[in-house]
Design a protein around this motif. Sequence first.
Motif, PDB file in Angstrom:
ATOM      1  N   ALA A   1     -90.084  32.665  -3.110  1.00 33.69           N
ATOM      2  CA  ALA A   1     -88.661  32.724  -3.154  1.00 33.69           C
ATOM      3  C   ALA A   1     -88.184  32.522  -4.483  1.00 33.69           C
ATOM      4  O   ALA A   1     -88.995  31.702  -5.440  1.00 33.69           O
ATOM      5  N   GLU A   2     -86.901  32.845  -4.807  1.00 32.26           N
ATOM      6  CA  GLU A   2     -86.317  32.679  -6.207  1.00 32.26           C
ATOM      7  C   GLU A   2     -85.590  31.290  -6.184  1.00 32.26           C
ATOM      8  O   GLU A   2     -84.780  30.976  -5.427  1.00 32.26           O
ATOM      9  N   ALA A   3     -85.967  30.575  -7.254  1.00 30.62           N
ATOM     10  CA  ALA A   3     -85.094  29.271  -7.528  1.00 30.62           C
ATOM     11  C   ALA A   3     -84.219  29.673  -8.417  1.00 30.62           C
ATOM     12  O   ALA A   3     -84.360  30.355  -9.280  1.00 30.62           O
ATOM     13  N   LEU A   4     -82.967  28.881  -8.351  1.00 35.79           N
ATOM     14  CA  LEU A   4     -81.874  28.966  -9.601  1.00 35.79           C
ATOM     15  C   LEU A   4     -82.427  27.948 -10.472  1.00 35.79           C
ATOM     16  O   LEU A   4     -81.787  28.298 -11.862  1.00 35.79           O
ATOM     17  N   LYS A   5     -83.143  26.859 -10.461  1.00 39.72           N
ATOM     18  CA  LYS A   5     -83.351  25.943 -11.511  1.00 39.72           C
ATOM     19  C   LYS A   5     -84.708  26.202 -11.833  1.00 39.72           C
ATOM     20  O   LYS A   5     -85.270  27.015 -11.389  1.00 39.72           O
ATOM     21  N   ASP A   6     -85.173  25.659 -12.977  1.00 40.74           N
ATOM     22  CA  ASP A   6     -86.329  25.910 -13.666  1.00 40.74           C
ATOM     23  C   ASP A   6     -87.436  24.842 -12.895  1.00 40.74           C
ATOM     24  O   ASP A   6     -87.623  23.801 -13.430  1.00 40.74           O
ATOM     25  N   VAL A   7     -87.930  25.407 -11.728  1.00 44.37           N
ATOM     26  CA  VAL A   7     -88.739  24.725 -10.849  1.00 44.37           C
ATOM     27  C   VAL A   7     -89.849  25.602 -10.659  1.00 44.37           C
ATOM     28  O   VAL A   7     -89.620  26.713 -10.262  1.00 44.37           O
ATOM     29  N   ARG A   8     -90.962  24.998 -10.391  1.00 44.54           N
ATOM     30  CA  ARG A   8     -92.262  25.803  -9.738  1.00 44.54           C
ATOM     31  C   ARG A   8     -92.900  25.007  -8.747  1.00 44.54           C
ATOM     32  O   ARG A   8     -93.785  24.062  -9.094  1.00 44.54           O
ATOM     33  N   ASN A   9     -92.602  25.062  -7.462  1.00 44.73           N
ATOM     34  CA  ASN A   9     -93.172  24.481  -6.482  1.00 44.73           C
ATOM     35  C   ASN A   9     -94.147  25.277  -5.730  1.00 44.73           C
ATOM     36  O   ASN A   9     -93.840  26.319  -5.133  1.00 44.73           O
TER      37      ASN A   9
ATOM     38  N   ASP B   1     -86.842  21.739 -19.040  1.00 43.57           N
ATOM     39  CA  ASP B   1     -86.300  22.477 -17.691  1.00 43.57           C
ATOM     40  C   ASP B   1     -85.221  21.534 -17.042  1.00 43.57           C
ATOM     41  O   ASP B   1     -84.368  21.935 -16.485  1.00 43.57           O
ATOM     42  N   SER B   2     -85.831  20.095 -16.904  1.00 42.44           N
ATOM     43  CA  SER B   2     -84.773  19.012 -16.434  1.00 42.44           C
ATOM     44  C   SER B   2     -83.495  19.154 -16.869  1.00 42.44           C
ATOM     45  O   SER B   2     -82.590  19.273 -16.512  1.00 42.44           O
ATOM     46  N   LEU B   3     -83.268  19.418 -18.212  1.00 45.86           N
ATOM     47  CA  LEU B   3     -81.998  19.327 -19.049  1.00 45.86           C
ATOM     48  C   LEU B   3     -81.347  20.619 -18.823  1.00 45.86           C
ATOM     49  O   LEU B   3     -80.072  20.583 -18.560  1.00 45.86           O
ATOM     50  N   ARG B   4     -82.166  21.716 -18.672  1.00 48.12           N
ATOM     51  CA  ARG B   4     -81.647  22.940 -18.492  1.00 48.12           C
ATOM     52  C   ARG B   4     -80.789  23.126 -16.937  1.00 48.12           C
ATOM     53  O   ARG B   4     -79.819  23.555 -16.612  1.00 48.12           O
ATOM     54  N   ASN B   5     -81.820  22.236 -16.088  1.00 42.91           N
ATOM     55  CA  ASN B   5     -81.367  22.297 -14.669  1.00 42.91           C
ATOM     56  C   ASN B   5     -79.983  21.574 -14.462  1.00 42.91           C
ATOM     57  O   ASN B   5     -79.325  21.738 -13.359  1.00 42.91           O
TER      58      ASN B   5
END
Length: 947
Positions: free
Chosen positions: A283-291, A643-647
Amino acid sequence: MRPGTPVSARSSWLVKPLIVLWLLVFSTLTLAAGSPVKSPNDSNDYRYLTLDNGLRVLLVSSPGADRAAASMNVAVGSGDDPADREGLAHFLEHMLFLGTEKYPDPGEYQQFIKSHGGSHNAFTAFQDTNYFFDIQADYLEPALDRFAQQFAAPLFTADLVDRERQAVHSEFSAKQKEDGRRFYSVKKAIANPDHSFSQFAVGNLTTLANTEELPLRPDLIRFWRNHYSANLMTLAVTGPQSLDQLEAMVRGRFAAIENRGLQPRHYSAPLYPEELLPATVTAEALKDVRNLTLSFPIPSQRDEYRNKPASYVANLLGHEGPGSLFDVLKRAGLVDSLSAGSGMDDGQQATLEISMALTPAGLDRQQDILKLTFDYINLVREAGVTRQRFDEARRLSQIDFRFREKSDPVHDVMRLSGQLQHVAPEDVLQAPWMMESYSPEAYQAILDRLTEDNVLVSLLVPQPELATPRLTRWYEAAFEVTPLDPRALEGDTPLTSQLALPEPNPFIPDDLEMVAGRTMAQPERLGEDGGMALWYARDTRFGTPKANVYVSLRSPETRASARNNVLTQLLVDAVNTNLNAWAYPAQLAGLDYSVYTHLRGITIRVGGYSDKLHTLMTRILGQLANPDISEQRFAIARQNLIDSLRNKSHERPVAQTSEFIQNALIEGAWQTDARLKAASSITLEELRTFAQAFTRQLDPVMLAHGNLTEASALNIARQVEAVVLRNSERVEVARSGVRELPPGETDVLLDVDHPDTGYSLYMQGRDTGFAERAAYRLLGQIISSPFYEEIRTRRQLGYIVYATPFEMLETPALGFIVQSPGASAAEIDAAVRDFSQQFEKTLSSLDDAALTREKQAVISQLLEQDRRLGDISGRYWREIDRSATDFSSREKLAEAVKRVSAKDLLATFRRSVLERDRSLKVTTSREAEGNEEVVRQLTGRETVSSS
């Protein structure tokens, strides 16, 4: 009011394995009939009863308590929604608050609760809906009278039906771009269409259409009559009143709820289509996450709460000690977190889930991670089930249950009313800690389900390569399902040889005695050991052999620049990473720790059973003094921070507006763009240099509080001196302040890619004195419910609507927060101005009795009783941080609240709210320009004065 997520939310991507799943206990206590088994440390009295209408009730008498609470759990949830009315259970939850036959005013319940120092809410989950409130203890009976009416005689007023569906739609819209909601919609999209989990749970204007051809109110009433019944309800009530008094309050009121003899829904269809597994869903995430999540269907575990076989297995899989699956994967640079636990459980079937947050390298090596996961499952299957591990777990649980501390009353009743649905009344208090017998066959039965051909692998990542993407219906989340070849997951990896099962836990406390001596009234300063200010307070009032130790290392380096701010965060990441595997057994054994950054530097906190607390503290100090910062970990940590700051640009609009206010006004805070720029260019060598420089100049302070002797506190202080401070120069690092806004209103427009409009109006006080703080606290208390009623309920401008005291670092302020799916910033502001003009009349006519009542509500919150050692430790630590070492700030503020006059209050309102003197209005748009000049002007201003 919010739609809940099912139990699977407990296996959050970024949360450590829930220790509660491992807390098991055997108790030989026997109490009188009608009373559940309780902890020997529990001073409350309990009574279980069943009313004539079938309503099951747990009463909790807590002598001397200053707050009371109640929770009603109804065994009805989104899984009961009609297929053509998705979201109806959630909509009903909203409607029950809005007027009853006895109390028809839709805002009366909220106003009563708020005016007496309380709060209320509800949530709708898949099989349950839970309603709850807390309040000043003296007002429990009238609050219960209003609460009971919601279930016995709701009005479902016609015009409110149409209005409240707008609120439900606003709630849906507000969270439409949240990855959690989007991924949940993917899970529903691939679920068995014959299982009601596949349905949309929140509701919106389409599913809750209200037209002449399809009127909503008759469907709402029909749903209520066909699903809400006293025999499906469980009630928990707590207060200082005696059990007989509580029973008298409950019986006459809740007996009016009709028993329709209904049964909870039975789910026979499998959660996943039979042909689906094994499979991978991307599934596509909008944030920079990789789960990455592995979900295994297993039988329902509800009836197994006394032995918890799934918890036994999940604890082994989610262990983080040396050689664990997580430890091996993290040392290889492939994952950042891992959790294991129960997922959804519908009473017939459940899931066991292993969830991981991947690094970029881990995303490229998914196959290796999956292989290693099954290698570890095989290791657990072959050698993980032992009597020793069961005995160790039971011992830890016995200790935790024996020394269990109180929690907030509202959280207690929510938990208890929910558990009453699924456990025997005598077990309702001890159920989370129970494990009656060693059950190797049951453990193996669970492990036999954790196979390569019985798994759904879920991957949530930004911009995935999807060959044939599908979109979920309401959230438009892109996803793809592909078959999984079980044979591809077989065989060892180069990392397999590093796997190992947990060793016996060395941190299980041996000495659980209480130290001699009376509890001290407040901390005392023991002098300066090597230049460190040491505060000590012996405290055994709760009868638990626990303590909390804080060490703050204040450094001028931290807030010197945005770059140094980022370097401090990366240093803390290195310390926590190096500690994790070694310290994880300590956490299982009731020791908790955290190493975190703040505006002046780094704080170490260690808490829990005092027996081995010093061992953990010494290890943490050593890591901070000489951190091992590898190139691999540095790259991962820096990318995570980037990633956290971009999110942050993907957060809710009101989250972004509120964060802008804090970063712009608090000294030492930095805007996201500045921190992101710094993080993108920092090097490993720079971090290593910073780590050495950080301790060269320090302003250290320590608090030791709880079941510790003075000698123990001094010994820990000497350890701090020997390990960290021996080569440090003592300096003074001043506390941050809040910058004073210029006269009038300052406007800021943020560029936020979200369909909703965010609006935050921050109205700042003139100084940080107790009188000014008291006026703003009281004004926030009085204005909160009317603001919500006008902006949210009557005007329906949005789901996220609140007025609140917006105090930062003792600088008083009032905040108006609105997030709207349909209104522009100008329209929201016009509504807020209109409300403010009208509210002036209300405030002007406030009589003495009403003002006294609102004052008492504020005072009751300020002086709320301490229930746990950590409550007091945290309060002492905050006082030390602000140099208020007479430890009486809350009492002084409460006295100041008493002295606020109606004239003072009205003057504060006119200056702050009507004239907007010293105000900052931050709104969002998709077409905003930069705010660099405004930020530059604000950050150049002086801080608010102290008086």
